[in-house]
Design a protein around this motif. Structure first.
Motif, PDB file in Angstrom:
ATOM      1  N   GLN A   1     -27.252 -20.380 -48.105  1.00 30.46           N
ATOM      2  CA  GLN A   1     -27.224 -21.814 -47.839  1.00 30.46           C
ATOM      3  C   GLN A   1     -25.986 -22.452 -48.475  1.00 30.46           C
ATOM      4  N   TYR A   2     -25.711 -22.112 -49.722  1.00 28.25           N
ATOM      5  CA  TYR A   2     -24.519 -22.634 -50.398  1.00 28.25           C
ATOM      6  C   TYR A   2     -23.247 -22.178 -49.677  1.00 28.25           C
ATOM      7  N   LEU A   3     -23.221 -20.916 -49.304  1.00 31.63           N
ATOM      8  CA  LEU A   3     -22.063 -20.363 -48.617  1.00 31.63           C
ATOM      9  C   LEU A   3     -21.815 -21.089 -47.297  1.00 31.63           C
ATOM     10  N   ALA A   4     -22.881 -21.243 -46.497  1.00 30.00           N
ATOM     11  CA  ALA A   4     -22.747 -21.899 -45.200  1.00 30.00           C
ATOM     12  C   ALA A   4     -22.334 -23.364 -45.368  1.00 30.00           C
ATOM     13  N   TYR A   5     -22.916 -24.020 -46.357  1.00 31.57           N
ATOM     14  CA  TYR A   5     -22.580 -25.436 -46.567  1.00 31.57           C
ATOM     15  C   TYR A   5     -21.113 -25.594 -46.964  1.00 31.57           C
ATOM     16  N   ARG A   6     -20.649 -24.733 -47.824  1.00 32.85           N
ATOM     17  CA  ARG A   6     -19.254 -24.809 -48.272  1.00 32.85           C
ATOM     18  C   ARG A   6     -18.285 -24.649 -47.102  1.00 32.85           C
ATOM     19  N   GLU A   7     -18.530 -23.655 -46.263  1.00 31.57           N
ATOM     20  CA  GLU A   7     -17.608 -23.400 -45.158  1.00 31.57           C
ATOM     21  C   GLU A   7     -17.685 -24.488 -44.082  1.00 31.57           C
ATOM     22  N   LEU A   8     -18.892 -24.966 -43.816  1.00 31.57           N
ATOM     23  CA  LEU A   8     -19.021 -26.018 -42.804  1.00 31.57           C
ATOM     24  C   LEU A   8     -18.356 -27.305 -43.282  1.00 31.57           C
ATOM     25  N   LYS A   9     -18.562 -27.643 -44.536  1.00 30.73           N
ATOM     26  CA  LYS A   9     -17.943 -28.862 -45.078  1.00 30.73           C
ATOM     27  C   LYS A   9     -16.423 -28.753 -45.042  1.00 30.73           C
ATOM     28  N   ALA A  10     -15.909 -27.562 -45.333  1.00 31.50           N
ATOM     29  CA  ALA A  10     -14.461 -27.361 -45.347  1.00 31.50           C
ATOM     30  C   ALA A  10     -13.859 -27.549 -43.956  1.00 31.50           C
ATOM     31  N   VAL A  11     -14.519 -27.008 -42.928  1.00 30.43           N
ATOM     32  CA  VAL A  11     -13.951 -27.123 -41.583  1.00 30.43           C
ATOM     33  C   VAL A  11     -14.056 -28.542 -41.059  1.00 30.43           C
ATOM     34  N   VAL A  12     -15.129 -29.250 -41.386  1.00 23.33           N
ATOM     35  CA  VAL A  12     -15.266 -30.650 -40.965  1.00 23.33           C
ATOM     36  C   VAL A  12     -14.173 -31.499 -41.596  1.00 23.33           C
ATOM     37  N   GLN A  13     -13.877 -31.258 -42.872  1.00 28.93           N
ATOM     38  CA  GLN A  13     -12.816 -32.010 -43.530  1.00 28.93           C
ATOM     39  C   GLN A  13     -11.438 -31.624 -43.013  1.00 28.93           C
ATOM     40  N   ALA A  14     -11.238 -30.326 -42.778  1.00 27.02           N
ATOM     41  CA  ALA A  14      -9.929 -29.855 -42.326  1.00 27.02           C
ATOM     42  C   ALA A  14      -9.562 -30.417 -40.957  1.00 27.02           C
ATOM     43  N   HIS A  15     -10.544 -30.585 -40.087  1.00 20.70           N
ATOM     44  CA  HIS A  15     -10.292 -31.068 -38.724  1.00 20.70           C
ATOM     45  C   HIS A  15     -10.680 -32.530 -38.549  1.00 20.70           C
ATOM     46  N   ASP A  16     -10.989 -33.198 -39.663  1.00 22.28           N
ATOM     47  CA  ASP A  16     -11.389 -34.609 -39.598  1.00 22.28           C
ATOM     48  C   ASP A  16     -12.462 -34.812 -38.531  1.00 22.28           C
ATOM     49  N   ALA A  17     -13.447 -33.911 -38.532  1.00 25.20           N
ATOM     50  CA  ALA A  17     -14.489 -33.914 -37.499  1.00 25.20           C
ATOM     51  C   ALA A  17     -15.572 -34.933 -37.822  1.00 25.20           C
ATOM     52  N   ARG A  18     -16.335 -35.262 -36.796  1.00 29.21           N
ATOM     53  CA  ARG A  18     -17.420 -36.228 -36.948  1.00 29.21           C
ATOM     54  C   ARG A  18     -18.599 -35.628 -37.696  1.00 29.21           C
ATOM     55  N   GLY A  19     -18.788 -34.340 -37.594  1.00 29.52           N
ATOM     56  CA  GLY A  19     -19.899 -33.659 -38.246  1.00 29.52           C
ATOM     57  C   GLY A  19     -19.958 -32.222 -37.795  1.00 29.52           C
ATOM     58  N   GLY A  20     -21.015 -31.530 -38.212  1.00 32.48           N
ATOM     59  CA  GLY A  20     -21.159 -30.136 -37.823  1.00 32.48           C
ATOM     60  C   GLY A  20     -22.522 -29.591 -38.184  1.00 32.48           C
ATOM     61  N   THR A  21     -22.824 -28.397 -37.648  1.00 38.73           N
ATOM     62  CA  THR A  21     -24.112 -27.740 -37.862  1.00 38.73           C
ATOM     63  C   THR A  21     -23.903 -26.240 -37.938  1.00 38.73           C
ATOM     64  N   LEU A  22     -24.676 -25.593 -38.803  1.00 39.88           N
ATOM     65  CA  LEU A  22     -24.665 -24.132 -38.866  1.00 39.88           C
ATOM     66  C   LEU A  22     -26.089 -23.649 -39.097  1.00 39.88           C
ATOM     67  N   VAL A  23     -26.504 -22.663 -38.296  1.00 40.37           N
ATOM     68  CA  VAL A  23     -27.826 -22.058 -38.405  1.00 40.37           C
ATOM     69  C   VAL A  23     -27.669 -20.546 -38.493  1.00 40.37           C
ATOM     70  N   MET A  24     -28.384 -19.924 -39.414  1.00 40.74           N
ATOM     71  CA  MET A  24     -28.337 -18.470 -39.581  1.00 40.74           C
ATOM     72  C   MET A  24     -29.758 -17.918 -39.532  1.00 40.74           C
ATOM     73  N   LEU A  25     -29.980 -16.910 -38.683  1.00 39.39           N
ATOM     74  CA  LEU A  25     -31.297 -16.300 -38.508  1.00 39.39           C
ATOM     75  C   LEU A  25     -31.268 -14.828 -38.856  1.00 39.39           C
ATOM     76  N   ASP A  26     -32.383 -14.345 -39.394  1.00 37.90           N
ATOM     77  CA  ASP A  26     -32.615 -12.914 -39.560  1.00 37.90           C
ATOM     78  C   ASP A  26     -33.105 -12.385 -38.218  1.00 37.90           C
ATOM     79  N   VAL A  27     -32.340 -11.475 -37.611  1.00 37.96           N
ATOM     80  CA  VAL A  27     -32.660 -11.048 -36.253  1.00 37.96           C
ATOM     81  C   VAL A  27     -33.918 -10.180 -36.201  1.00 37.96           C
ATOM     82  N   SER A  28     -34.367  -9.658 -37.349  1.00 35.25           N
ATOM     83  CA  SER A  28     -35.504  -8.746 -37.336  1.00 35.25           C
ATOM     84  C   SER A  28     -36.849  -9.451 -37.329  1.00 35.25           C
ATOM     85  N   ASN A  29     -36.866 -10.747 -37.683  1.00 33.58           N
ATOM     86  CA  ASN A  29     -38.165 -11.425 -37.737  1.00 33.58           C
ATOM     87  C   ASN A  29     -38.113 -12.926 -37.458  1.00 33.58           C
TER      88      ASN A  29
END
Length: 580
Positions: free
Chosen positions: A236-264
């Motif tokens: 969660q920390y990792l995903a938040y850090r990278e998403l926040k960085a790309v939103v700031q780098a591209h002056d974006a309106r916002g963003g979303t990231l979802v990660m799933l365990d494919v086995s369950n």
């Protein structure tokens, strides 16, 4: 006897009689008072004993509540996401407080409240016996205020909700109000589960309300039940850090990231931008409260092409080695024209996906029919609730028609004319990643193996994974290569929809993919809203986020690298000439 002696004798008799009368009166009054007091004593101690004891108890014995703390929310490894800590609440009996007491100024200063307002409240509620002065403050601060010795000022213990992960998990965990009732997120959807049941006890207080001693326990407090989420706080920390960085780098309106365990189907990470701090909501704006991964819908665009291709291969009408002639690089449907980035001519099934050919996939869709594609999308979980029970979840739109027009079949195949949320898209890709089984997605850690439903054959799932790997290695998703691992996925770039329809110059950049490809462990969907500047395609904005997140996430999960350092060095991401 002379007249004078007779007169003296009479006076003596009268005096003696008066003295006797006075004595009798005094004695009578004394006896009467004694009798009355005696009767009153009998009345109090015998006749009215039970009633008076009850009245005494009413004035000195109170029933106090025993606060029950709310259940703890943790990630899958027990790291706290929401905890209730003991605090103090200051309250006052305005009838006992002197509004002009100079010590009120010091109390107001310590508590950070307006002095004039505090004094006025004491005057306004002078007929009341209870008002809050300041709720849920640090015990040390409460002790400092009580040390002032203000008459009529008291404290009681309560609990306050604290969120150790702050803004990183805010949209998922949510928050409670001051009374610890869930208002957003998991706190709201599991409010009954997390809420405790207060206890009750009898206490003895003096006439000023001070506690003398506890007398008896009526009902013990029952704390709320704990809740373990499927979330991995490290990811969660990792995903938040990278998403926040790309939103700031591209002056974006916002963003979303979802990660799933494919086995369950467990949600390992779910983050959004912009976020907020649930521990300090003094300047919170409502538009930041939404968990966009679940509440915001979007057209998935080209990320649907691999799923439409899976429907075609599953139907048996097409084989992996089938060829499609996409010349001259465009198709017209009346006034509507769809185009490829250029004229690709003959394309294989894999080529259609790696080149992100609108023409190729639309020709396949027109051949197999809209019902085949639509029904397969539905089996993947699109157009229906995910079942996680999150408040405000949007279902999305999956069109249905009794007479599909060719242009409707075409747009359905490349993700227009429909809408999904990010979790639904991740669930659909999970089916391809795990060999064709759709598992119910969940925000709770599973203690038992998940029970899924097969919706795609293993053969076709493997074929589509091969196409997705080609997209990352040689197609529109070259910048999605995670270090030391192979990956597969699909880019997507769609116009944002505003109040007046499509926004001509605003896009959503999307990448949906999986890794590692020899045995996929994680599916991740990245979506960035309205990136500014020259880069706005999914392969340019969202794909690099996917690469960084997946590389670090797989290492944190102890997934063995597939590539050597030398092989990984040859995978340096570069811009693709294709757009998707």
């Amino acid at each position: 006897m002379s007249q004078r002696q007779e007169s003296s004798t009479i006076k003596q008799k009268l005096a003696a009689g008066l003295k006797a009368w006075r004595f009798g009166c005094v004695l009578g009054v004394f006896l009467t008072v004694t009798a009355v007091l005696g009767w009153r004593l009998v009345d109090l101690h015998v006749v009215d004993q039970a009633f008076l004891r009850q009245q005494g108890d009413v004035r000195t014995i109170r029933v106090d509540a025993i606060d029950a703390h709310r259940g703890v929310i943790t990630d899958r490894y027990g790291e706290p996401l929401a905890v209730s800590t003991p605090v103090e609440t200051l309250w006052a009996n305005p009838g006992e407080v002197d509004p002009d007491d100079p010590r009120l100024a010091t109390a107001a200063s310590l508590l950070g409240i307006n002095e004039a307002r505090l004094r006025q409240r004491m005057r306004d509620y002078a007929s009341k016996e209870f008002i809050y002065v300041r709720r849920k403050i640090q015990p040390s601060l409460a002790r400092d205020v009580l040390a002032l010795g203000l008459p009529g000022l008291y404290s009681r213990q309560e609990y306050k909700r604290y969120y150790p992960a702050g803004e990183v998990a805010a949209h998922l965990v949510g928050f409670t109000n001051i009374d610890e009732q869930g208002q957003e997120g998991i706190e709201l959807s599991y409010n009954n589960w997390l809420s405790g049941v207060p206890g009750r006890k009898r206490v003895l207080r003096d006439n000023r309300g001070h506690l003398i001693r506890d007398l008896s326990l009526i009902r013990d407090a029952r704390p709320g039940k704990d809740l373990t989420l499927s979330l991995d706080l490290r990811l969660q920390y990792l995903a938040y850090r990278e998403l926040k960085a790309v939103v700031q780098a591209h002056d974006a309106r916002g963003g979303t990231l979802v990660m799933l365990d494919v086995s369950n189907g467990e949600v390992l990470a779910m983050v959004n931008q912009q976020s907020y701090n649930p521990n300090d909501r003094t300047s919170l704006s409502p538009d930041r409260l939404r968990n966009k991964a679940l509440t915001d819908l979007f057209e998935p665009g080209s990320t649907m092409k691999p799923l439409a291709m899976a429907a075609a291969l599953e139907s048996g009408e097409y084989q992996l080695d089938s060829m499609i002639d996409t010349a001259p690089g465009y198709r017209r449907f009346g006034r509507f024209t769809i185009r490829d980035h250029r004229n690709y001519g003959q394309l294989s099934m894999t080529g259609i996906i790696s080149r992100s050919s609108n023409v190729g996939i639309s020709m396949i869709a027109n051949d197999i029919g809209g019902d085949v594609i639509r029904d397969f999308y539905f089996q993947l979980g699109l157009g229906q609730p995910t079942g996680i029970g999150f408040p405000g979840e949007a279902v999305g739109v999956l069109p249905m028609s009794s007479d599909w027009r060719p242009v409707e079949e075409a747009t359905l195949s490349y993700g227009y004319g429909m809408s999904v949320n990010a979790l639904q898209l991740a669930q659909a890709y999970m089916v391809v990643a795990n060999g064709g089984t759709r598992y119910p997605v969940t925000l709770n850690r599973r203690d038992q193996p998940a029970i899924g439903q097969r919706v795609l054959s293993e053969k076709v799932a493997a074929q589509v994974r091969g196409m997705l790997r080609e997209v990352v290695e040689n197609g529109t998703g070259k910048r999605a290569n995670p270090a030391l691992y192979t990956a597969g996925g699909k880019t997507g770039t769609v116009h944002l929809v505003g109040a007046n329809g499509y926004e001509d110059s605003q896009y959503k950049a999307i990448f949906a993919g999986m890794a590692p490809m020899d045995n996929p462990r994680i599916v991740t969907v990245v979506a960035v809203d309205a990136p500014q500047g020259g880069d706005y395609y999914g392969g340019e904005v969202a794909a690099p986020v996917f690469a960084r997140v997946m590389s670090d996430a797989l290492r944190l999960l102890n997934v063995r690298p597939e590539l050597t350092a030398v092989e990984a060095a040859t995978q340096t991401p570069g811009k693709s000439g294709e757009r998707g």
